[in-house]
Design a protein around this motif. Sequence first.
Motif, PDB file in Angstrom:
ATOM      1  N   THR A  68      -2.644  -1.852  -7.084  1.00  0.00           N
ATOM      2  CA  THR A  68      -2.710  -1.102  -5.833  1.00  0.00           C
ATOM      3  C   THR A  68      -3.522  -1.834  -4.775  1.00  0.00           C
ATOM      4  OG1 THR A  68      -4.604   0.190  -6.630  1.00  0.00           O
ATOM      5  CG2 THR A  68      -2.419   1.097  -7.004  1.00  0.00           C
ATOM      6  N   SER A 101      -2.669  -4.557  -3.666  1.00  0.00           N
ATOM      7  CA  SER A 101      -1.649  -5.246  -2.873  1.00  0.00           C
ATOM      8  C   SER A 101      -1.030  -4.285  -1.852  1.00  0.00           C
ATOM      9  CB  SER A 101      -0.542  -5.782  -3.799  1.00  0.00           C
ATOM     10  OG  SER A 101       0.596  -6.175  -3.048  1.00  0.00           O
ATOM     11  N   ASP A 102      -1.339  -4.488  -0.568  1.00  0.00           N
ATOM     12  CA  ASP A 102      -0.753  -3.654   0.482  1.00  0.00           C
ATOM     13  C   ASP A 102       0.767  -3.768   0.474  1.00  0.00           C
ATOM     14  OD1 ASP A 102      -3.313  -3.009   1.186  1.00  0.00           O
ATOM     15  OD2 ASP A 102      -3.286  -4.011   3.140  1.00  0.00           O
ATOM     16  N   TRP A 103       1.278  -4.970   0.227  1.00  0.00           N
ATOM     17  CA  TRP A 103       2.731  -5.179   0.239  1.00  0.00           C
ATOM     18  C   TRP A 103       3.396  -4.292  -0.811  1.00  0.00           C
ATOM     19  CZ3 TRP A 103       7.140  -6.156  -2.290  1.00  0.00           C
ATOM     20  CH2 TRP A 103       8.228  -6.667  -1.563  1.00  0.00           C
ATOM     21  N   MET A 115       2.235  -1.573  -2.292  1.00  0.00           N
ATOM     22  CA  MET A 115       2.061  -0.141  -2.023  1.00  0.00           C
ATOM     23  C   MET A 115       2.954   0.319  -0.860  1.00  0.00           C
ATOM     24  SD  MET A 115       0.129   1.079  -4.334  1.00  0.00           S
ATOM     25  CE  MET A 115       1.057  -0.075  -5.392  1.00  0.00           C
ATOM     26  N   GLN A 116       3.158  -0.553   0.134  1.00  0.00           N
ATOM     27  CA  GLN A 116       4.057  -0.184   1.224  1.00  0.00           C
ATOM     28  C   GLN A 116       5.487  -0.054   0.712  1.00  0.00           C
ATOM     29  OE1 GLN A 116       3.299   0.744   4.496  1.00  0.00           O
ATOM     30  NE2 GLN A 116       5.425   1.444   4.252  1.00  0.00           N
ATOM     31  N   ARG A 162      -4.119   5.664  -1.526  1.00  0.00           N
ATOM     32  CA  ARG A 162      -4.955   4.754  -2.311  1.00  0.00           C
ATOM     33  C   ARG A 162      -6.416   5.134  -2.102  1.00  0.00           C
ATOM     34  NH1 ARG A 162      -4.123  -1.372  -0.946  1.00  0.00           N
ATOM     35  NH2 ARG A 162      -5.315  -0.817   0.928  1.00  0.00           N
ATOM     36  N   ASP A 219      -8.941   5.710   0.799  1.00  0.00           N
ATOM     37  CA  ASP A 219      -9.028   4.414   1.476  1.00  0.00           C
ATOM     38  C   ASP A 219      -7.899   4.280   2.493  1.00  0.00           C
ATOM     39  OD1 ASP A 219      -9.760   1.522   1.843  1.00  0.00           O
ATOM     40  OD2 ASP A 219      -7.800   1.239   0.897  1.00  0.00           O
ATOM     41  N   THR A 220      -6.642   4.368   2.025  1.00  0.00           N
ATOM     42  CA  THR A 220      -5.476   4.153   2.887  1.00  0.00           C
ATOM     43  C   THR A 220      -4.339   5.062   2.448  1.00  0.00           C
ATOM     44  OG1 THR A 220      -6.064   1.805   3.066  1.00  0.00           O
ATOM     45  CG2 THR A 220      -3.841   2.435   3.777  1.00  0.00           C
ATOM     46  N   PHE A 266      -0.325   5.065   2.763  1.00  0.00           N
ATOM     47  CA  PHE A 266       0.859   4.287   3.139  1.00  0.00           C
ATOM     48  C   PHE A 266       1.997   5.259   3.423  1.00  0.00           C
ATOM     49  CE2 PHE A 266      -1.785   1.533   0.608  1.00  0.00           C
ATOM     50  CZ  PHE A 266      -1.734   0.325   1.283  1.00  0.00           C
TER      51      PHE A 266
END
Length: 489
Positions: free
Chosen positions: A404, A406-408, A410-411, A423, A458-459, A461
């Motif tokens: 997780t 990795s933004d790529w 998770m997107q 996340r 945190d984020t 997506f």
Amino acid sequence: MTQILAIDQGTTSTRAIVFDGQLRPKASAQKEFTQHFPASGWVEHDPNEIWDTVLETCRGALDQGGDVAAIGITNQRETVVVWDRHTGEVVYNAIVWQDRRTADLCARLKAEGREPMIQQKTGLLLDPYFSGTKLAWILDNVEGARTRAEDGDLAFGTIDSFLIWRMTDGQRHVTDATNAARTLLYNIRDGGWDPAICAMLKIPMGILPEVLDCGADFGETSLFGAPLPILGVAGDQQAATVGQACFQPGMLKSTYGTGCFALLNTGDTLVTSQNRMLGTIAYQFDGKPTYALEGSIFIAGAVVQWLRDGLKIIDDAPQSAGLADAADATQSLYLVPAFTGLGAPYWDPDARGAIYGLTRNSGPAEIAKAALESVGFQTRDLLEAMAADYPGDTGNVRVDGGMTASDWTMQFLSDILGAPVDRPQVLETTAVGAAWIAGNRAGLYPDQDGFAASWALDTTFEPQMDAATRDARYAGWKDAVARTLSDHG
């Protein structure tokens, strides 16, 4: 002393983390250990090497972090260890949850019509993934093991049991309800080892550990100085469910480690899946189990390890996202990572990995992209099956585990699910869950409501892919899987 030591004994490495009084990681140590592949589809670990990594990482974390009040343990589930009660020596390597050597036995039991009874009692399906058939294999194939087991000289356990046995110098042969629930031998409705299933697999019940709540007195160890109580145990996916504060029915978490495991809290209701999901115990406190639906993907982070160690097209995991981002967008590769068979909802132990859509222009970037996308596609398989079994809005998907970061990835997960993905600030929620269980039992950490209120995002997506593209990509995935299944014709 207001600190807790969490031992996170995973499939490829062991970590020990000291958490402070606010459940913040203060010090940690980690060590990988050897993966053994003695035959096609077989996966083993050396329990003595695992034990050494536990001692080394615990001492390393405590040297940095200082004194602790108690220990919590979380572990790779379904992995089987059998040892001598008198000497503590193991009789065979640990057979890992990924191992498929008992596929023929599971197929025979299915043909005999045993699976409905198994599912009704245990929530599980007949698959080599679970501990029971692995234990039967050891008793049948290690010289003298069955006689020694019947004579009361051997003990069986999942990794938690083995560690506690050694930590307590052989004084405690115990496990918790979440690990017991993954053995294929434990009746999760009645809360006890099942004599009929044990008889079916010819397993002497005297070899089995005592089953306790997740928060309980598991014994104490003096290996790290003054006696320390072991107050919390949960299988890794259940510990992550706790660490994500998924305490309300309908809440869903998905953990991305070696494999991917999604758990949906179903409260007091044990759902009998009609879509090849598993019923299991999410956690158990005060003798009362909370149930969950679970979907299991065998290969998630392991596909990135394969890019690194097998294909050698990356040097470290973060490089995979950079490669994927550089891939040719006009190519549509699908990698079905059935390296050790396919898990839910297919349950095909004989399937093997495949890549579809290769052209002369396909290279490392396109393969890396297909590898990362396979995790999202497999997650959608799980969530669609869960939704059919347990209709209703599950809200945002809470994710955790190494992938997780990795933004790529998770997107793409959000895109292919068509749903928001949350996340948290702390990605290693498995260790957090183990620490909270032990710390709550020790009176250091708040109750469920207080802990849930401290969960920090945190984020989020949000999906960016249009519905037509999403459906077309997923249809391509389903076609690739159909071609990969061992009975595809």
